[in-house]
Design a protein around this motif. Structure first.
Motif, PDB file in Angstrom:
ATOM      1  N   UNK A 138       2.998   1.574   0.260  1.00 19.67           N
ATOM      2  CA  UNK A 138       1.819   2.400   0.571  1.00 19.67           C
ATOM      3  C   UNK A 138       1.586   2.352   2.072  1.00 19.67           C
ATOM      4  N   UNK A 139       1.698   3.518   2.727  1.00 21.53           N
ATOM      5  CA  UNK A 139       1.480   3.627   4.167  1.00 21.53           C
ATOM      6  C   UNK A 139       0.427   4.710   4.390  1.00 21.53           C
ATOM      7  N   UNK A 140      -0.825   4.283   4.469  1.00 20.26           N
ATOM      8  CA  UNK A 140      -1.906   5.251   4.673  1.00 20.26           C
ATOM      9  C   UNK A 140      -2.801   4.804   5.815  1.00 20.26           C
ATOM     10  N   UNK A 141      -3.916   5.481   5.987  1.00 19.56           N
ATOM     11  CA  UNK A 141      -4.809   5.210   7.121  1.00 19.56           C
ATOM     12  C   UNK A 141      -5.499   3.860   7.018  1.00 19.56           C
ATOM     13  N   UNK A 142      -5.484   3.238   5.846  1.00 19.34           N
ATOM     14  CA  UNK A 142      -6.165   1.945   5.692  1.00 19.34           C
ATOM     15  C   UNK A 142      -5.287   0.776   6.142  1.00 19.34           C
ATOM     16  N   UNK A 143      -4.015   1.080   6.415  1.00 18.69           N
ATOM     17  CA  UNK A 143      -3.065   0.026   6.759  1.00 18.69           C
ATOM     18  C   UNK A 143      -2.738   0.088   8.249  1.00 18.69           C
ATOM     19  N   UNK A 144      -2.593  -1.067   8.874  1.00 18.76           N
ATOM     20  CA  UNK A 144      -2.253  -1.128  10.295  1.00 18.76           C
ATOM     21  C   UNK A 144      -0.900  -0.460  10.539  1.00 18.76           C
ATOM     22  N   UNK A 145      -0.737   0.255  11.663  1.00 19.50           N
ATOM     23  CA  UNK A 145       0.564   0.858  11.984  1.00 19.50           C
ATOM     24  C   UNK A 145       1.653  -0.212  12.057  1.00 19.50           C
ATOM     25  N   UNK A 146       2.803   0.093  11.446  1.00 16.56           N
ATOM     26  CA  UNK A 146       3.892  -0.877  11.418  1.00 16.56           C
ATOM     27  C   UNK A 146       3.821  -1.798  10.221  1.00 16.56           C
ATOM     28  N   UNK A 147       2.845  -1.559   9.356  1.00 14.44           N
ATOM     29  CA  UNK A 147       2.660  -2.397   8.167  1.00 14.44           C
ATOM     30  C   UNK A 147       2.508  -1.497   6.942  1.00 14.44           C
ATOM     31  N   UNK A 148       2.567  -2.098   5.770  1.00 14.38           N
ATOM     32  CA  UNK A 148       2.381  -1.346   4.529  1.00 14.38           C
ATOM     33  C   UNK A 148       1.806  -2.272   3.467  1.00 14.38           C
ATOM     34  N   UNK A 175      -3.897 -10.316   3.997  1.00 10.13           N
ATOM     35  CA  UNK A 175      -3.121 -11.073   3.009  1.00 10.13           C
ATOM     36  C   UNK A 175      -2.285 -10.176   2.106  1.00 10.13           C
ATOM     37  N   UNK A 176      -2.495  -8.848   2.199  1.00 10.52           N
ATOM     38  CA  UNK A 176      -1.728  -7.909   1.382  1.00 10.52           C
ATOM     39  C   UNK A 176      -0.746  -7.076   2.202  1.00 10.52           C
ATOM     40  N   UNK A 177      -0.879  -7.098   3.516  1.00 14.10           N
ATOM     41  CA  UNK A 177      -0.015  -6.269   4.351  1.00 14.10           C
ATOM     42  C   UNK A 177       1.376  -6.888   4.507  1.00 14.10           C
ATOM     43  N   UNK A 178       2.361  -6.023   4.612  1.00 15.63           N
ATOM     44  CA  UNK A 178       3.752  -6.422   4.828  1.00 15.63           C
ATOM     45  C   UNK A 178       4.247  -5.732   6.088  1.00 15.63           C
ATOM     46  N   UNK A 179       4.826  -6.518   6.998  1.00 13.70           N
ATOM     47  CA  UNK A 179       5.315  -5.924   8.238  1.00 13.70           C
ATOM     48  C   UNK A 179       6.611  -5.160   7.978  1.00 13.70           C
TER      49      UNK A 179
END
Length: 696
Positions: free
Chosen positions: A103-113, A232-236
């Motif tokens: 999931x790569x949307x506006x709620x996630x930091x750029x470069x992360x998912x 804690x849910x983001x993946x680089x």
């Protein structure tokens, strides 16, 4: 700030020569890369043989060839769990497979998912939380990023966690190894789609490079963006394979420029400002510079100009606190990285380097760069480090062979089961070899002989047990594996002859080994445990410099390893080593203790021990004395023995056979002093004292 003074051309040429002298030239860069790719392939092949569906990748400076001896760059190893499938489009879903949706949307930091698990029977998400590694966020069941680090902790027991990386204990003379666990997504990240259609002023990256990068997909590393509400849910998102492609397509001036940036970073920035600026930021800055300039500026006589350009761009990045990731520009690498108290000082340091007319470079002590440059500018010669670098590359490759082979040989099963397992490994290795070429094909030729020798020795142990003879099949397999290195496999053959009483063949084999074992050239190799290693031999360095991995069979001597299922091929004096642990020792188990139930001995002392036994059996006193003298001398003076305590235990038993009980006891006590736990010297001391008391 950026200008090109008149002196730039002459100093650039000298500076390029200095970097070549310390091992940053095309030949050594290619050596480093080949060594890393061979190690990478060996690690993955080892996993495949053990039916493990994972892949190991070697990234970073060591594999790029962008390091020097004094930079002490870590070895970056990415461990990819292939059973965990990641997709970006539901149309790629397959039934019965563990799949997650990126999931790569506006709620996630750029470069992360974020990763959302999908059910195995339908391409839809779960509606309830399956276990503690999942949690619900904004109506979605998501995977926590810590789950992958916990998996790595199980695989790599020992070491230290640093964020997503698992750093293994450093061995003297080697580099730290950072193991980063990851999942792989076969498709290129959506956040980087625009990059595939973009090309810089200098026509770099080329269309072919971008097409290749598109095919590499991306990795997901278990770490979130600092301060993010979804940390804690983001993946680089990592595009390491694409970045390696970019690095492999740099010219030597660009590589030298990057190495200079890292030297400046290590000398002027890190000691004062810790990890505010990373080498990855320097690499990213250089990528931007190459893409936005014409290729003709990146030449040997303009390396100072190129360096100034890169430092100028880095200066602006720090000034604006924004260093855009080259492939995913929305990801600011400097976000939250530059403390305001440090910022003006870092900027001033960079200004001083650029405006100081290479004064700062003269002050760089790393690899004696400043001193070497000063000598060059005064037309004085300086020694070249290429042979030293080549030696360490070859030795590192030898350790990679050892680390790849040993997990496959660890077997607590019976001799019959071990033979079946080794046959399976050889069959799989042949199948893998038939499907590959290039580096992967070379890996087959490096690994296969070790399995041939092990299978041959296992078969020999069984046939010796049955009728004290060696089967023809066993000898055939052993003969196929005799050239693993200078001595270890040949010494196993000599041991077999010893155990069957074939003294003549044993003598011939040992004589051939001694003829090949040049003590001024051959380096011992042992990876059983960590011990202090001395400088490499000059003869070893010279040959390493002129050859690649093919030199291993001529100038390296691995320690000789006997597994419990090979026990009938082991002289009784060495069999004690398989029973070295006592109940008291169990409370002090070493970190990597797999070898403590093996009989392991360094090649050179074992050669002299077997010679002593041979000439004693043949009644040739002078040659027996020479062998005993060589064993004593080697045990005492050879600096790079991994199992000196074992050599002392063998020497002590020889002394007993010479009726020199006091000398024998001294050997055992010295051995015990070297290794207090897991040492057969305890058995020998008790046995010797009991014998002395009985005789008395």
């Amino acid at each position: 700030m950026f200008q090109a003074p008149d002196y730039i051309e002459s100093v650039s040429v000298k500076l390029s020569e200095v970097l070549s002298d310390i091992g940053v030239d095309e030949r050594i860069v290619l050596k480093r890369r080949r060594g890393a790719l061979l190690a990478e392939s060996m690690a993955t092949r080892s996993l495949q043989l053990q039916d493990c569906n994972d892949t190991t990748y070697y990234f970073g400076s060591q594999s790029e060839g962008t390091t020097t001896l004094d930079l002490h760059s870590d070895t970056d190893r990415l461990y990819c769990f292939n059973d965990f499938n990641v997709i970006q489009d539901r149309s790629d879903w397959k039934p019965g497979v563990q799949i997650c949706l990126m999931i790569q949307d506006d709620t996630v930091s750029p470069g992360y998912c974020l990763l959302q698990p999908l059910r195995k029977d339908t391409p839809h998400p779960y509606h309830t939380v399956p276990n503690k590694n999942f949690s619900e966020r904004k109506g979605k069941i998501l995977i926590k990023n810590k789950v992958i680090s916990e998996m790595a902790d199980i695989i790599e027991n020992g070491g230290t966690r640093h964020g997503p990386a698992h750093t293994l204990q450093k061995q003297t003379g080697m580099n730290y190894v950072d193991i980063v666990p990851a999942y792989h997504c076969k498709s290129w990240p959506l956040q980087a789609r625009q990059w595939l259609d973009w090309q810089g002023i200098g026509q770099w990256p080329s269309a072919d490079m971008r097409r290749y990068c598109d095919s590499t997909g991306c990795f997901l590393v278990g770490v979130g963006s600092r301060g993010s509400e979804h940390e804690e849910f983001e993946w680089r998102i990592s595009t390491s394979l694409a970045e390696r492609c970019l690095m492999f397509n740099l010219n030597i001036t660009q590589i030298q420029c990057y190495v200079l940036m890292k030297m400046i970073l290590k000398t002027l920035i890190k000691p004062l400002f810790e990890d505010t600026i990373s080498s990855f930021m320097c690499k990213t800055v250089m990528f931007h510079c190459i893409a936005n300039t014409h290729s003709n500026i990146w030449r040997e006589n303009n390396i100072l100009g190129c360096l100034s350009l890169c430092l100028f761009v880095l200066h602006n990045c720090i000034l604006n606190e924004n260093c855009p990731n080259f492939i995913i520009p929305g990801n600011n690498l400097m976000r939250g990285n530059i403390p305001q108290t440090y910022k003006p000082y870092i900027l001033q340091k960079l200004c001083d380097v650029v405006t100081g007319r290479c004064i700062a470079l003269l002050g760089i002590e790393c690899d004696d760069l400043g001193l070497r440059l000063q000598c060059k500018m005064n037309n004085l010669s300086s020694f070249k480090a290429s042979d030293i670098v080549s030696g360490y590359i070859l030795k590192s490759l030898a350790y990679s062979i050892d680390f790849s082979i040993r997990p496959c040989l660890i077997c607590n099963s019976s001799n019959e089961e071990a033979v079946q397992t080794l046959r399976k490994y050889i069959s799989k290795l042949v199948d893998i070899s038939d499907q590959c070429e290039g580096v992967d094909k070379a890996v087959y030729h490096l690994l296969a002989p070790w399995f041939y020798t092990s299978l041959g020795t296992a078969l020999a142990s069984y046939s010796i047990h049955l009728d004290n003879a060696v089967s023809a099949e066993a000898l055939t397999w052993i003969s196929l594996g005799l050239n693993t290195d200078v001595s270890s496999s040949k010494l196993k053959l000599a041991s077999i002859y010893y155990c069957t009483g074939d003294t003549r063949k044993m003598e011939t084999t040992l004589r051939n080994i001694e003829r090949s074992y040049d003590v001024n050239t051959v380096e011992p190799i042992c990876s059983c445990h960590f011990y202090i290693k001395q400088a490499l031999r000059e003869g070893f360095l010279a040959i390493s410099n002129d050859h690649n991995e093919e030199a291993i069979q001529h100038i390296l001597a691995f320690c000789v390893i006997f597994m419990p299922y090979e026990i009938k091929c082991v002289p009784h004096e060495l069999q004690y080593e398989m029973f070295r642990s006592s109940k008291d020792d169990l409370a002090f188990r070493p970190l990597h203790d797999y070898w403590i139930k093996w009989a392991v001995v360094d090649s050179l002392p074992y050669l002299y021990f077997l010679q002593y036994k041979t000439y004693k059996s043949l009644g040739r006193q002078d040659e027996k004395k020479r062998a005993l003298s060589n064993l004593l001398k080697t045990t005492d003076r050879e600096p790079n023995l991994g199992h000196r305590e074992t050599a002392l235990n063998l020497l002590g038993q020889c002394m007993e056979q010479e009726n020199r009980a006091t000398d024998a006891l001294r050997c055992y006590l010295i051995s015990l002093n070297l290794r207090e736990r897991y040492n057969a010297a305890k058995i020998h001391i008790c046995r010797l004292l009991s014998s002395l008391l009985s005789n008395k």
